[in-house]
Write a protein that holds these residues in place. Structure first.
Motif, PDB file in Angstrom:
ATOM      1  N   MET A  55       0.857  -1.181   0.000  1.00 37.87           N
ATOM      2  CA  MET A  55       0.000   0.000   0.000  1.00 37.87           C
ATOM      3  C   MET A  55       0.899   1.239   0.000  1.00 37.87           C
ATOM      4  SD  MET A  55      -3.315   0.942   0.267  1.00 37.87           S
ATOM      5  CE  MET A  55      -4.316  -0.243   1.074  1.00 37.87           C
ATOM      6  N   LEU A  56       0.698   2.120  -0.990  1.00 32.36           N
ATOM      7  CA  LEU A  56       1.452   3.367  -1.085  1.00 32.36           C
ATOM      8  C   LEU A  56       0.621   4.484  -0.479  1.00 32.36           C
ATOM      9  CD1 LEU A  56       3.940   4.899  -2.251  1.00 32.36           C
ATOM     10  CD2 LEU A  56       2.614   5.205  -4.326  1.00 32.36           C
ATOM     11  N   GLN A  57       1.066   4.997   0.654  1.00 35.09           N
ATOM     12  CA  GLN A  57       0.337   6.049   1.367  1.00 35.09           C
ATOM     13  C   GLN A  57       0.766   7.407   0.809  1.00 35.09           C
ATOM     14  OE1 GLN A  57      -1.881   4.961   3.764  1.00 35.09           O
ATOM     15  NE2 GLN A  57      -2.695   7.016   3.837  1.00 35.09           N
ATOM     16  N   VAL A  58      -0.135   8.087   0.107  1.00 33.38           N
ATOM     17  CA  VAL A  58       0.162   9.386  -0.499  1.00 33.38           C
ATOM     18  C   VAL A  58      -0.120  10.501   0.500  1.00 33.38           C
ATOM     19  CG1 VAL A  58      -0.410  10.954  -2.381  1.00 33.38           C
ATOM     20  CG2 VAL A  58      -0.357   8.503  -2.793  1.00 33.38           C
ATOM     21  N   SER A  59      -1.267  10.419   1.166  1.00 29.32           N
ATOM     22  CA  SER A  59      -1.661  11.393   2.175  1.00 29.32           C
ATOM     23  C   SER A  59      -2.487  10.648   3.221  1.00 29.32           C
ATOM     24  CB  SER A  59      -2.479  12.518   1.537  1.00 29.32           C
ATOM     25  OG  SER A  59      -3.761  12.061   1.191  1.00 29.32           O
ATOM     26  N   PRO A  60      -2.854  11.320   4.312  1.00 30.15           N
ATOM     27  CA  PRO A  60      -3.679  10.618   5.306  1.00 30.15           C
ATOM     28  C   PRO A  60      -5.015  10.117   4.747  1.00 30.15           C
ATOM     29  CG  PRO A  60      -2.778  12.628   6.239  1.00 30.15           C
ATOM     30  CD  PRO A  60      -2.417  12.619   4.792  1.00 30.15           C
ATOM     31  N   THR A  61      -5.503  10.759   3.698  1.00 33.32           N
ATOM     32  CA  THR A  61      -6.798  10.374   3.136  1.00 33.32           C
ATOM     33  C   THR A  61      -6.699   9.532   1.867  1.00 33.32           C
ATOM     34  OG1 THR A  61      -6.866  12.454   1.908  1.00 33.32           O
ATOM     35  CG2 THR A  61      -7.955  12.410   4.065  1.00 33.32           C
ATOM     36  N   LEU A  62      -5.510   9.461   1.260  1.00 34.74           N
ATOM     37  CA  LEU A  62      -5.362   8.767  -0.022  1.00 34.74           C
ATOM     38  C   LEU A  62      -4.248   7.730   0.035  1.00 34.74           C
ATOM     39  CD1 LEU A  62      -6.172   8.569  -3.041  1.00 34.74           C
ATOM     40  CD2 LEU A  62      -4.437  10.277  -3.504  1.00 34.74           C
ATOM     41  N   ALA A  63      -4.589   6.504  -0.321  1.00 33.34           N
ATOM     42  CA  ALA A  63      -3.611   5.419  -0.408  1.00 33.34           C
ATOM     43  C   ALA A  63      -3.865   4.643  -1.689  1.00 33.34           C
ATOM     44  CB  ALA A  63      -3.735   4.503   0.801  1.00 33.34           C
ATOM     45  N   ILE A  64      -2.785   4.181  -2.311  1.00 31.66           N
ATOM     46  CA  ILE A  64      -2.899   3.410  -3.551  1.00 31.66           C
ATOM     47  C   ILE A  64      -2.497   1.973  -3.264  1.00 31.66           C
ATOM     48  CG2 ILE A  64      -2.013   3.176  -5.887  1.00 31.66           C
ATOM     49  CD1 ILE A  64      -1.545   6.216  -5.828  1.00 31.66           C
ATOM     50  N   PRO A  65      -3.387   1.012  -3.526  1.00 32.38           N
ATOM     51  CA  PRO A  65      -3.048  -0.395  -3.287  1.00 32.38           C
ATOM     52  C   PRO A  65      -1.921  -0.862  -4.210  1.00 32.38           C
ATOM     53  CG  PRO A  65      -5.386  -0.121  -3.825  1.00 32.38           C
ATOM     54  CD  PRO A  65      -4.729   1.200  -4.002  1.00 32.38           C
ATOM     55  N   ASP A  66      -1.156  -1.832  -3.731  1.00 28.35           N
ATOM     56  CA  ASP A  66      -0.014  -2.338  -4.495  1.00 28.35           C
ATOM     57  C   ASP A  66      -0.430  -3.006  -5.802  1.00 28.35           C
ATOM     58  OD1 ASP A  66       1.906  -1.449  -2.738  1.00 28.35           O
ATOM     59  OD2 ASP A  66       1.875  -3.277  -1.544  1.00 28.35           O
ATOM     60  N   ASP A  67      -1.643  -3.537  -5.884  1.00 26.15           N
ATOM     61  CA  ASP A  67      -2.058  -4.217  -7.115  1.00 26.15           C
ATOM     62  C   ASP A  67      -2.308  -3.234  -8.266  1.00 26.15           C
ATOM     63  OD1 ASP A  67      -4.316  -3.275  -5.765  1.00 26.15           O
ATOM     64  OD2 ASP A  67      -5.625  -4.782  -6.662  1.00 26.15           O
ATOM     65  N   GLU A  68      -2.357  -1.929  -7.986  1.00 16.60           N
ATOM     66  CA  GLU A  68      -2.497  -0.928  -9.050  1.00 16.60           C
ATOM     67  C   GLU A  68      -1.147  -0.487  -9.603  1.00 16.60           C
ATOM     68  OE1 GLU A  68      -5.085   2.412  -8.470  1.00 16.60           O
ATOM     69  OE2 GLU A  68      -6.347   1.280  -7.084  1.00 16.60           O
ATOM     70  N   LEU A  69      -0.072  -0.863  -8.926  1.00 20.63           N
ATOM     71  CA  LEU A  69       1.277  -0.491  -9.359  1.00 20.63           C
ATOM     72  C   LEU A  69       1.927  -1.684 -10.049  1.00 20.63           C
ATOM     73  CD1 LEU A  69       2.478   1.276  -6.093  1.00 20.63           C
ATOM     74  CD2 LEU A  69       1.482   2.345  -8.106  1.00 20.63           C
ATOM     75  N   VAL A  70       2.524  -1.438 -11.207  1.00 20.55           N
ATOM     76  CA  VAL A  70       3.221  -2.494 -11.941  1.00 20.55           C
ATOM     77  C   VAL A  70       4.702  -2.132 -11.944  1.00 20.55           C
ATOM     78  CG1 VAL A  70       3.451  -3.669 -14.148  1.00 20.55           C
ATOM     79  CG2 VAL A  70       1.202  -2.885 -13.390  1.00 20.55           C
ATOM     80  N   GLU A  71       5.511  -3.019 -11.373  1.00 19.53           N
ATOM     81  CA  GLU A  71       6.955  -2.781 -11.319  1.00 19.53           C
ATOM     82  C   GLU A  71       7.665  -3.764 -12.242  1.00 19.53           C
ATOM     83  OE1 GLU A  71       7.528  -1.193  -6.784  1.00 19.53           O
ATOM     84  OE2 GLU A  71       7.538  -3.352  -7.130  1.00 19.53           O
ATOM     85  N   ARG A  72       8.616  -3.202 -12.989  1.00 19.99           N
ATOM     86  CA  ARG A  72       9.439  -4.032 -13.865  1.00 19.99           C
ATOM     87  C   ARG A  72      10.890  -3.711 -13.541  1.00 19.99           C
ATOM     88  NH1 ARG A  72       9.241  -2.745 -19.839  1.00 19.99           N
ATOM     89  NH2 ARG A  72      11.447  -3.036 -19.945  1.00 19.99           N
ATOM     90  N   PHE A  73      11.703  -4.733 -13.422  1.00 21.46           N
ATOM     91  CA  PHE A  73      13.104  -4.523 -13.084  1.00 21.46           C
ATOM     92  C   PHE A  73      13.958  -4.762 -14.324  1.00 21.46           C
ATOM     93  CE2 PHE A  73      10.864  -5.888  -9.275  1.00 21.46           C
ATOM     94  CZ  PHE A  73      11.105  -4.806  -8.458  1.00 21.46           C
ATOM     95  N   VAL A  74      14.801  -3.771 -14.619  1.00 21.05           N
ATOM     96  CA  VAL A  74      15.646  -3.846 -15.807  1.00 21.05           C
ATOM     97  C   VAL A  74      17.086  -3.538 -15.402  1.00 21.05           C
ATOM     98  CG1 VAL A  74      13.859  -3.286 -17.483  1.00 21.05           C
ATOM     99  CG2 VAL A  74      15.080  -1.450 -16.366  1.00 21.05           C
ATOM    100  N   ARG A  75      18.008  -3.825 -16.309  1.00 17.34           N
ATOM    101  CA  ARG A  75      19.408  -3.536 -16.025  1.00 17.34           C
ATOM    102  C   ARG A  75      19.623  -2.033 -16.040  1.00 17.34           C
ATOM    103  NH1 ARG A  75      21.865  -8.304 -19.430  1.00 17.34           N
ATOM    104  NH2 ARG A  75      21.705  -9.916 -17.855  1.00 17.34           N
ATOM    105  N   SER A  76      20.437  -1.600 -15.120  1.00 17.67           N
ATOM    106  CA  SER A  76      20.665  -0.173 -14.932  1.00 17.67           C
ATOM    107  C   SER A  76      21.988   0.237 -15.553  1.00 17.67           C
ATOM    108  CB  SER A  76      20.684   0.128 -13.432  1.00 17.67           C
ATOM    109  OG  SER A  76      21.001   1.466 -13.206  1.00 17.67           O
ATOM    110  N   SER A  77      22.044   1.482 -16.006  1.00 15.60           N
ATOM    111  CA  SER A  77      23.324   2.043 -16.440  1.00 15.60           C
ATOM    112  C   SER A  77      23.894   2.797 -15.247  1.00 15.60           C
ATOM    113  CB  SER A  77      23.113   2.976 -17.619  1.00 15.60           C
ATOM    114  OG  SER A  77      22.321   4.066 -17.204  1.00 15.60           O
ATOM    115  N   GLY A  78      25.131   3.205 -15.335  1.00 17.91           N
ATOM    116  CA  GLY A  78      25.702   4.009 -14.258  1.00 17.91           C
ATOM    117  C   GLY A  78      26.577   3.198 -13.324  1.00 17.91           C
TER     118      GLY A  78
END
Length: 141
Positions: free
Chosen positions: A1-24
């Motif tokens: 759960m991503l807590q944006v403010s005391p009244t607004l939170a975004i559930p983890d199932d709405e976020l899509v994470e992809r891991f890729v190779r990084s430069s740097g």
């Protein structure tokens, strides 16, 4: 759960994470481990966003927003996957928090009497300077 403010939170199932190779930085670790994070959040179809917040977020015309209304954040500032994941989530929360408060309506004001007088006085001075140049007799010999 991503807590944006005391009244607004975004559930983890709405976020899509992809891991890729990084430069740097990271030495040979860069070639082996996918540490960069690409976080996707569907702004248009998210049930957790209130309608006014969604409209303000879409109206921002951010280059990270696709034509379908998906916000894509890329994080590769750090050498570890966990830190990059945390960074992407924090940036998403900050972006949404920035549009939570509606902008203030501009109240139309009139120029003050003093400012009008100063403007007209400056115009008069400039006018007299130009008149003096015209009639000062730059002789045409």
């Amino acid at each position: 759960m991503l807590q944006v403010s005391p009244t607004l939170a975004i559930p983890d199932d709405e976020l899509v994470e992809r891991f890729v190779r990084s430069s740097g930085p990271g030495g040979q670790n860069v070639n082996k481990v996918a540490t960069a994070v690409e976080l996707r959040f569907d702004v248009v179809n998210s049930p957790s966003l209130p309608e006014p917040v969604r409209a303000r977020l879409l109206a921002r015309r951010d280059r990270r927003l696709t034509d379908e209304g998906v916000l894509v954040l890329s994080a590769q500032r750090f050498r570890t996957q966990d830190r990059n994941r945390e960074d992407a989530r924090e940036r998403l929360a900050a972006l949404i928090a920035a549009v939570l408060v509606p902008p203030k309506k501009r109240i139309a004001t009139k120029p003050t009497k003093g400012s009008k007088e100063r403007r007209l006085g400056a115009k008069r001075e400039r006018s007299t300077v130009k008149q003096q140049r015209r009639s000062s007799g730059w002789d045409k010999e």
